[in-house]
Design a protein around this motif. Structure first.
Motif, PDB file in Angstrom:
ATOM      1  N   ALA A   2       0.812  -1.217   0.000  1.00 21.62           N
ATOM      2  CA  ALA A   2       0.000   0.000   0.000  1.00 21.62           C
ATOM      3  C   ALA A   2       0.844   1.265   0.000  1.00 21.62           C
ATOM      4  CB  ALA A   2      -0.934   0.000   1.209  1.00 21.62           C
ATOM      5  N   LEU A   3       2.141   1.148   0.276  1.00 24.81           N
ATOM      6  CA  LEU A   3       3.034   2.311   0.348  1.00 24.81           C
ATOM      7  C   LEU A   3       3.965   2.412  -0.849  1.00 24.81           C
ATOM      8  CD1 LEU A   3       4.109   1.978   4.105  1.00 24.81           C
ATOM      9  CD2 LEU A   3       2.219   3.333   3.171  1.00 24.81           C
ATOM     10  N   ALA A   4       3.866   1.483  -1.788  1.00 20.86           N
ATOM     11  CA  ALA A   4       4.851   1.414  -2.873  1.00 20.86           C
ATOM     12  C   ALA A   4       4.916   2.687  -3.690  1.00 20.86           C
ATOM     13  CB  ALA A   4       4.545   0.220  -3.782  1.00 20.86           C
ATOM     14  N   ARG A   5       3.787   3.189  -4.132  1.00 23.49           N
ATOM     15  CA  ARG A   5       3.793   4.384  -4.984  1.00 23.49           C
ATOM     16  C   ARG A   5       4.415   5.572  -4.254  1.00 23.49           C
ATOM     17  NH1 ARG A   5      -1.097   5.180  -9.073  1.00 23.49           N
ATOM     18  NH2 ARG A   5      -1.521   3.023  -9.706  1.00 23.49           N
ATOM     19  N   GLU A   6       4.066   5.712  -2.993  1.00 22.55           N
ATOM     20  CA  GLU A   6       4.569   6.843  -2.227  1.00 22.55           C
ATOM     21  C   GLU A   6       6.079   6.733  -2.015  1.00 22.55           C
ATOM     22  OE1 GLU A   6       0.408   6.653  -2.149  1.00 22.55           O
ATOM     23  OE2 GLU A   6       1.794   5.082  -1.524  1.00 22.55           O
ATOM     24  N   ILE A   7       6.557   5.540  -1.696  1.00 22.69           N
ATOM     25  CA  ILE A   7       7.991   5.341  -1.487  1.00 22.69           C
ATOM     26  C   ILE A   7       8.765   5.613  -2.775  1.00 22.69           C
ATOM     27  CG2 ILE A   7       9.758   3.595  -1.009  1.00 22.69           C
ATOM     28  CD1 ILE A   7       7.732   2.357   0.983  1.00 22.69           C
ATOM     29  N   LEU A   8       8.264   5.109  -3.889  1.00 20.06           N
ATOM     30  CA  LEU A   8       8.942   5.327  -5.166  1.00 20.06           C
ATOM     31  C   LEU A   8       8.910   6.802  -5.563  1.00 20.06           C
ATOM     32  CD1 LEU A   8       7.726   2.182  -7.126  1.00 20.06           C
ATOM     33  CD2 LEU A   8      10.017   2.607  -6.209  1.00 20.06           C
ATOM     34  N   ALA A   9       7.811   7.474  -5.271  1.00 24.97           N
ATOM     35  CA  ALA A   9       7.722   8.902  -5.577  1.00 24.97           C
ATOM     36  C   ALA A   9       8.755   9.695  -4.783  1.00 24.97           C
ATOM     37  CB  ALA A   9       6.316   9.418  -5.284  1.00 24.97           C
ATOM     38  N   LEU A  10       8.894   9.376  -3.499  1.00 22.93           N
ATOM     39  CA  LEU A  10       9.874  10.065  -2.666  1.00 22.93           C
ATOM     40  C   LEU A  10      11.295   9.731  -3.104  1.00 22.93           C
ATOM     41  CD1 LEU A  10       8.147   9.620   0.810  1.00 22.93           C
ATOM     42  CD2 LEU A  10       8.631  11.795  -0.327  1.00 22.93           C
ATOM     43  N   ARG A  11      11.546   8.474  -3.428  1.00 19.83           N
ATOM     44  CA  ARG A  11      12.885   8.097  -3.887  1.00 19.83           C
ATOM     45  C   ARG A  11      13.264   8.856  -5.154  1.00 19.83           C
ATOM     46  NH1 ARG A  11      14.053   2.090  -6.058  1.00 19.83           N
ATOM     47  NH2 ARG A  11      12.975   3.003  -7.852  1.00 19.83           N
ATOM     48  N   ASP A  12      12.320   8.944  -6.090  1.00 21.23           N
ATOM     49  CA  ASP A  12      12.614   9.627  -7.349  1.00 21.23           C
ATOM     50  C   ASP A  12      12.746  11.136  -7.149  1.00 21.23           C
ATOM     51  OD1 ASP A  12      12.492   7.142  -8.459  1.00 21.23           O
ATOM     52  OD2 ASP A  12      10.633   7.464  -9.562  1.00 21.23           O
ATOM     53  N   ARG A  13      11.902  11.697  -6.294  1.00 23.63           N
ATOM     54  CA  ARG A  13      11.951  13.143  -6.055  1.00 23.63           C
ATOM     55  C   ARG A  13      13.297  13.569  -5.481  1.00 23.63           C
ATOM     56  NH1 ARG A  13       7.834  15.642  -1.727  1.00 23.63           N
ATOM     57  NH2 ARG A  13       6.311  15.162  -3.362  1.00 23.63           N
ATOM     58  N   HIS A  14      13.824  12.764  -4.569  1.00 25.17           N
ATOM     59  CA  HIS A  14      15.049  13.145  -3.864  1.00 25.17           C
ATOM     60  C   HIS A  14      16.315  12.515  -4.452  1.00 25.17           C
ATOM     61  CE1 HIS A  14      12.957  15.249  -0.633  1.00 25.17           C
ATOM     62  NE2 HIS A  14      12.110  14.232  -0.548  1.00 25.17           N
ATOM     63  N   GLY A  15      16.153  11.656  -5.458  1.00 19.70           N
ATOM     64  CA  GLY A  15      17.324  11.026  -6.049  1.00 19.70           C
ATOM     65  C   GLY A  15      17.992  10.012  -5.144  1.00 19.70           C
ATOM     66  N   TRP A  16      17.183   9.315  -4.344  1.00 20.40           N
ATOM     67  CA  TRP A  16      17.737   8.316  -3.421  1.00 20.40           C
ATOM     68  C   TRP A  16      17.907   6.988  -4.147  1.00 20.40           C
ATOM     69  CZ3 TRP A  16      13.497   9.934   0.552  1.00 20.40           C
ATOM     70  CH2 TRP A  16      13.908  11.101   1.227  1.00 20.40           C
ATOM     71  N   ASP A  17      18.791   6.964  -5.137  1.00 19.18           N
ATOM     72  CA  ASP A  17      18.949   5.774  -5.959  1.00 19.18           C
ATOM     73  C   ASP A  17      19.585   4.607  -5.215  1.00 19.18           C
ATOM     74  OD1 ASP A  17      17.870   7.161  -8.099  1.00 19.18           O
ATOM     75  OD2 ASP A  17      19.821   7.821  -8.849  1.00 19.18           O
ATOM     76  N   HIS A  18      20.167   4.883  -4.058  1.00 21.60           N
ATOM     77  CA  HIS A  18      20.774   3.801  -3.277  1.00 21.60           C
ATOM     78  C   HIS A  18      19.745   3.061  -2.427  1.00 21.60           C
ATOM     79  CE1 HIS A  18      20.652   7.370  -0.812  1.00 21.60           C
ATOM     80  NE2 HIS A  18      20.986   6.703   0.273  1.00 21.60           N
TER      81      HIS A  18
END
Length: 214
Positions: free
Chosen positions: A30-46
């Motif tokens: 249920a949190l996947a979209r939100e986590i991926l959105a935050l990762r992409d927004r901040h560039g947390w590729d690690h």
């Protein structure tokens, strides 16, 4: 956003880990979209992500073992693993398991609290409110209407929701179509409707800590 996952798949199958990051987040689907959105927004590729089926939301007694199995399956592949669940109805068992495994999880009783912000949510003290997030608005039938048998026996609505007064939609995104859906769900349940734009709340704060190695 990187490859937006399908809600039905997230509900029943979860999401397999991918990428070459150093840190793995094990999360509720249920949190996947939100986590991926935050990762992409901040560039947390690690940060890599794997998700357990979101339908475990309806079976909290299964969450702890599922998380334990996921940590065991991925431990050798990552420098660090973090669990993106709050207690989520496990009665403290998930926290005990995470402590024993040496992995950190999100504090709080459930995602409604960390989206709102733990302190603010505690101040509301709303025992007569029923909560939906963006994901649960989109998957309302799969998580609420059908599992409770309301699609077959609508007369059960009063038994399940007679003590509720308000449906609170915690909006992570500013989407008029989702707001309209949430309002329609409130009408189906016979509840007043309230929308709160929470954004990502403490989820973003927690992910920032993990991304920074804290």
């Amino acid at each position: 956003m990187t490859g937006t996952p399908d809600d039905t798949g997230l509900t029943h199958r979860g999401l397999a880990a991918s990428g070459a990051g150093r840190i793995l987040l094990i999360a509720c689907g249920a949190l996947a979209r939100e986590i991926l959105a935050l990762r992409d927004r901040h560039g947390w590729d690690h940060l890599d992500l794997t998700c357990l089926p979101a339908i475990l939301h309806n079976h909290p007694e299964k969450i702890t073992d599922a998380v334990r199995d996921a940590v065991g399956a991925h431990r050798d592949d990552y420098a660090r693993i973090c669990v993106v669940y709050a207690d989520c109805g496990t009665g403290g068992r998930l926290q005990t398991a995470c402590d024993a495994l040496g992995v950190e999880m999100v504090p709080g009783p459930h995602c409604y609290a960390f989206y709102e912000g733990l302190d603010r949510f505690a101040q509301y003290d709303e025992p007569t409110s029923f909560y939906l997030t963006d994901f649960l608005v989109r998957q309302f039938d799969a998580f609420v209407w059908k599992p409770l048998g309301l699609d077959r026996h609508p007369q059960l609505r009063e038994m399940y929701f007679g003590n509720y007064e308000t449906l609170v939609y915690q909006a992570q995104t500013d989407d008029p179509a989702l707001t309209a859906q949430a309002e329609a769900h409130a009408a189906r349940l016979g509840l007043r409707f309230e929308r709160r734009f929470t954004g990502y709340g403490d989820l973003e704060t927690r992910m920032a800590r993990w991304a920074g190695g804290r």
